[in-house]
Design a protein around this motif. Structure first.
Motif, PDB file in Angstrom:
ATOM      1  N   LYS A  91     -12.191  43.182  72.740  1.00 10.65           N
ATOM      2  CA  LYS A  91     -10.829  43.729  72.731  1.00 10.65           C
ATOM      3  C   LYS A  91      -9.791  42.608  72.685  1.00 10.65           C
ATOM      4  O   LYS A  91      -8.824  42.669  71.914  1.00 10.65           O
ATOM      5  N   LEU A  92      -9.994  41.589  73.502  1.00  6.27           N
ATOM      6  CA  LEU A  92      -9.070  40.460  73.493  1.00  6.27           C
ATOM      7  C   LEU A  92      -9.122  39.744  72.146  1.00  6.27           C
ATOM      8  O   LEU A  92      -8.076  39.386  71.573  1.00  6.27           O
ATOM      9  N   PHE A  93     -10.316  39.534  71.641  1.00  5.77           N
ATOM     10  CA  PHE A  93     -10.485  38.871  70.343  1.00  5.77           C
ATOM     11  C   PHE A  93      -9.738  39.631  69.249  1.00  5.77           C
ATOM     12  O   PHE A  93      -9.004  39.038  68.443  1.00  5.77           O
ATOM     13  N   ASP A  94      -9.906  40.953  69.218  1.00  5.48           N
ATOM     14  CA  ASP A  94      -9.241  41.767  68.196  1.00  5.48           C
ATOM     15  C   ASP A  94      -7.727  41.645  68.291  1.00  5.48           C
ATOM     16  O   ASP A  94      -7.040  41.516  67.269  1.00  5.48           O
ATOM     17  N   ARG A  95      -7.194  41.674  69.503  1.00  7.06           N
ATOM     18  CA  ARG A  95      -5.735  41.598  69.658  1.00  7.06           C
ATOM     19  C   ARG A  95      -5.205  40.231  69.216  1.00  7.06           C
ATOM     20  O   ARG A  95      -4.152  40.139  68.573  1.00  7.06           O
ATOM     21  N   ALA A 101       1.196  36.590  67.766  1.00  6.49           N
ATOM     22  CA  ALA A 101       1.992  36.398  68.983  1.00  6.49           C
ATOM     23  C   ALA A 101       1.396  37.124  70.189  1.00  6.49           C
ATOM     24  O   ALA A 101       1.988  37.101  71.273  1.00  6.49           O
ATOM     25  N   ALA A 102       0.230  37.751  70.028  1.00 10.17           N
ATOM     26  CA  ALA A 102      -0.354  38.555  71.109  1.00 10.17           C
ATOM     27  C   ALA A 102      -0.716  37.720  72.327  1.00 10.17           C
ATOM     28  O   ALA A 102      -0.767  38.237  73.449  1.00 10.17           O
ATOM     29  N   TRP A 103      -0.958  36.416  72.139  1.00 10.04           N
ATOM     30  CA  TRP A 103      -1.352  35.568  73.272  1.00 10.04           C
ATOM     31  C   TRP A 103      -0.273  35.523  74.353  1.00 10.04           C
ATOM     32  O   TRP A 103      -0.585  35.334  75.534  1.00 10.04           O
ATOM     33  N   LYS A 104       0.988  35.721  73.971  1.00 11.69           N
ATOM     34  CA  LYS A 104       2.068  35.686  74.955  1.00 11.69           C
ATOM     35  C   LYS A 104       1.931  36.809  75.972  1.00 11.69           C
ATOM     36  O   LYS A 104       2.303  36.658  77.136  1.00 11.69           O
ATOM     37  N   ILE A 105       1.379  37.932  75.543  1.00 13.30           N
ATOM     38  CA  ILE A 105       1.177  39.088  76.417  1.00 13.30           C
ATOM     39  C   ILE A 105      -0.212  39.063  77.051  1.00 13.30           C
ATOM     40  O   ILE A 105      -0.381  39.384  78.226  1.00 13.30           O
ATOM     41  N   GLU A 106      -1.206  38.643  76.268  1.00 19.44           N
ATOM     42  CA  GLU A 106      -2.598  38.742  76.701  1.00 19.44           C
ATOM     43  C   GLU A 106      -3.056  37.571  77.567  1.00 19.44           C
ATOM     44  O   GLU A 106      -4.027  37.709  78.319  1.00 19.44           O
ATOM     45  N   LEU A 107      -2.398  36.422  77.481  1.00 18.44           N
ATOM     46  CA  LEU A 107      -2.913  35.229  78.156  1.00 18.44           C
ATOM     47  C   LEU A 107      -1.887  34.570  79.081  1.00 18.44           C
ATOM     48  O   LEU A 107      -1.732  33.342  79.078  1.00 18.44           O
ATOM     49  N   GLU A 136       2.855  25.258  75.557  1.00 10.06           N
ATOM     50  CA  GLU A 136       2.848  26.380  74.614  1.00 10.06           C
ATOM     51  C   GLU A 136       2.340  25.941  73.252  1.00 10.06           C
ATOM     52  O   GLU A 136       1.541  26.643  72.616  1.00 10.06           O
ATOM     53  N   THR A 137       2.767  24.767  72.796  1.00 12.55           N
ATOM     54  CA  THR A 137       2.307  24.262  71.504  1.00 12.55           C
ATOM     55  C   THR A 137       0.815  23.992  71.521  1.00 12.55           C
ATOM     56  O   THR A 137       0.091  24.334  70.573  1.00 12.55           O
ATOM     57  N   SER A 138       0.333  23.389  72.601  1.00 14.60           N
ATOM     58  CA  SER A 138      -1.095  23.095  72.708  1.00 14.60           C
ATOM     59  C   SER A 138      -1.914  24.380  72.624  1.00 14.60           C
ATOM     60  O   SER A 138      -2.935  24.442  71.920  1.00 14.60           O
ATOM     61  N   LEU A 139      -1.464  25.423  73.305  1.00 13.04           N
ATOM     62  CA  LEU A 139      -2.175  26.695  73.268  1.00 13.04           C
ATOM     63  C   LEU A 139      -2.056  27.358  71.900  1.00 13.04           C
ATOM     64  O   LEU A 139      -3.017  27.956  71.393  1.00 13.04           O
ATOM     65  N   ARG A 140      -0.882  27.257  71.267  1.00 11.18           N
ATOM     66  CA  ARG A 140      -0.720  27.829  69.925  1.00 11.18           C
ATOM     67  C   ARG A 140      -1.673  27.178  68.923  1.00 11.18           C
ATOM     68  O   ARG A 140      -2.169  27.838  68.007  1.00 11.18           O
ATOM     69  N   ARG A 141      -1.932  25.889  69.099  1.00 10.29           N
ATOM     70  CA  ARG A 141      -2.903  25.227  68.224  1.00 10.29           C
ATOM     71  C   ARG A 141      -4.290  25.830  68.412  1.00 10.29           C
ATOM     72  O   ARG A 141      -5.036  26.022  67.441  1.00 10.29           O
ATOM     73  N   ALA A 142      -4.655  26.112  69.650  1.00 11.39           N
ATOM     74  CA  ALA A 142      -5.953  26.730  69.913  1.00 11.39           C
ATOM     75  C   ALA A 142      -6.032  28.124  69.294  1.00 11.39           C
ATOM     76  O   ALA A 142      -7.062  28.501  68.716  1.00 11.39           O
ATOM     77  N   ILE A 143      -4.953  28.900  69.411  1.00  9.63           N
ATOM     78  CA  ILE A 143      -4.924  30.233  68.800  1.00  9.63           C
ATOM     79  C   ILE A 143      -5.028  30.126  67.291  1.00  9.63           C
ATOM     80  O   ILE A 143      -5.718  30.917  66.632  1.00  9.63           O
ATOM     81  N   LEU A 144      -4.357  29.143  66.707  1.00  9.73           N
ATOM     82  CA  LEU A 144      -4.434  28.932  65.255  1.00  9.73           C
ATOM     83  C   LEU A 144      -5.868  28.624  64.837  1.00  9.73           C
ATOM     84  O   LEU A 144      -6.349  29.106  63.801  1.00  9.73           O
ATOM     85  N   CYS A 145      -6.552  27.833  65.633  1.00  8.23           N
ATOM     86  CA  CYS A 145      -7.955  27.524  65.368  1.00  8.23           C
ATOM     87  C   CYS A 145      -8.800  28.797  65.381  1.00  8.23           C
ATOM     88  O   CYS A 145      -9.622  29.029  64.487  1.00  8.23           O
ATOM     89  N   LEU A 146      -8.592  29.636  66.392  1.00  5.28           N
ATOM     90  CA  LEU A 146      -9.310  30.907  66.478  1.00  5.28           C
ATOM     91  C   LEU A 146      -9.062  31.768  65.257  1.00  5.28           C
ATOM     92  O   LEU A 146      -9.994  32.308  64.651  1.00  5.28           O
ATOM     93  N   LYS A 174     -13.337  29.884  77.178  1.00  6.66           N
ATOM     94  CA  LYS A 174     -13.778  30.403  78.477  1.00  6.66           C
ATOM     95  C   LYS A 174     -13.215  31.792  78.730  1.00  6.66           C
ATOM     96  O   LYS A 174     -13.903  32.662  79.274  1.00  6.66           O
ATOM     97  N   ARG A 175     -11.971  32.006  78.326  1.00  4.73           N
ATOM     98  CA  ARG A 175     -11.335  33.328  78.509  1.00  4.73           C
ATOM     99  C   ARG A 175     -11.938  34.370  77.573  1.00  4.73           C
ATOM    100  O   ARG A 175     -12.076  35.540  77.950  1.00  4.73           O
TER     101      ARG A 175
END
Length: 391
Positions: A91-95, A101-107, A136-146, A174-175
């Protein structure tokens, strides 16, 4: 277990590379029953290519075509155990995949944890052109990778990591895989700054993250043990043309020899002429530009950068190879570049060319790519290095 991806790629030899086959199978795993036409639209593949992939996956026993496409039992086992999707919070993966921008709400907890970790990292060393990005930028890079299908089950290299992208990638993994003891992915860091390597290693131990660090001076070739292992790499190099070319080259030497592997290059916004020289370096390295995201990166107190930088997503091709393969002796960082002018003699006609940040030719790599202005020969000998005398 059979390696369906490599087996089918050897049979079909798609121009798009094996990543297209992998993404086709993964989409069928997550959305069983999807019509081929819908897959073509989502993956942006030509219809004949998608049809060929479908036929080969069905023939191999990984897919079945009943009321749309779906994985067989063997296909599901391969996706979970070999590609690394077993135990995923779907569910998290799909969102996260459907909304950038879903990471702002989900993480929110992960974001807060990352801010706390980054607040304790060492001070930036401006002599190494370090400029720390925000949490925030560091995490956005990880989301971009995903979202580029380069995180789950992958081996990732961070070429320099004062931004702690390795930590963001590992925390996101891990999440995504709660309760899984063995991480579905590996992250490795190569850096010259022992302070950051020790800090990242300490964070990895404290949080049980799949990160390994290696100390290396990137002026020297990447250690042999790191060659041709990785599925993608991140780098935020010195903001000089030669710095970009060097870090790009070292990262490429670490990548597997496969088409379509992503490269995440963070760089300052530059003038059109500088951007053209960058693109010439991309061509020389044999990489294609997949996406350019302006103002993607935000940095703490980086007035010289305007506080913002771009993210350039590149992709490997059949022609991808490092521009710089041997030891690098040119000025690398901004402070070095501004002070230096080098004279190179053409080994064919003896014409002498000036190279430096304030000259028409910025680096020896650019001079080699253009050739001698008199005879177009591409081999030169360094005959002098001196401080630049221009204002």
């Amino acid at each position: 277990m059979r390696n369906y991806i490599e087996e089918i790629y050897q049979n079909v030899q798609l121009q798009e590379g094996p990543t297209a086959i992998e993404q086709f199978l993964v989409h069928c795993y997550f959305q069983p029953g999807m019509p081929t036409k819908e897959l073509v639209r989502k993956l942006m593949l030509p219809v004949p290519v998608a049809t060929a992939i479908k036929k080969e996956l069905i023939r191999a026993g990984a897919l079945q075509a009943t009321n749309g496409l779906a994985c067989t039992e063997d296909g599901r086992a391969y996706t979970e155990n070999v590609l690394g999707f077993g135990g995923l919070d779907r569910k998290l993966f799909d969102r996260l995949m459907q909304d950038e921008a879903a990471w702002k709400i989900e993480l929110p907890e992960l974001s807060q944890e990352l801010r706390q970790i980054l607040s304790r990292r060492p001070q930036a060393n401006v002599q190494l052109d370090q400029a720390k990005c925000t949490a925030e930028t560091s995490l956005r890079r990880a989301i971009l990778c995903l979202r580029n299908h380069a995180l789950v089950g992958k081996k990732i290299l961070c070429v320099g990591d004062d931004d702690l992208v390795s930590v963001s990638l590992a925390l996101l993994l891990k999440r995504l895989f709660p309760g899984k003891e063995v991480a579905s992915g590996r992250i490795e860091v190569v850096d010259i700054d022992e302070r950051f390597l020790q800090f990242i290693t300490g964070v990895a131990k404290q949080h049980a993250l799949p990160i390994r660090c290696h100390r290396a001076d990137l002026r020297q070739p990447l250690p042999k043990k790191l060659h041709r292992q990785y599925d993608c790499f991140f780098t935020d190099p010195p903001y000089t043309l030669q710095g970009m070319s060097l870090f790009l080259s070292r990262g490429i030497s670490g990548l597997q020899k496969r088409k379509g592997l992503p490269i995440f290059l963070s760089f300052a916004h530059k003038s059109p002429d500088f951007a053209l020289r960058m693109q010439q370096q991309f061509v020389q390295a044999g990489v294609s530009v997949r996406e350019v995201i302006s103002h993607f990166n935000e940095y703490e107190g980086a007035q010289m950068l305007g506080g913002k930088g771009q993210m350039i997503v590149l992709a490997t091709t059949e022609q991808t190879a490092p521009i710089v393969e041997h030891a690098f002796t040119e000025p690398l960082y901004t402070g070095e570049e501004a002070r230096s002018q080098r004279l190179y003699r053409c080994q064919k006609c003896a014409h002498v060319s000036k190279v430096g940040a304030r000259e028409q030719v910025a680096t020896i790599e650019v001079l080699k790519s253009k050739g001698c202005p008199r005879c177009r020969h591409a081999r030169f000998a360094l005959i002098a290095r001196r401080p630049s005398n221009r204002d």
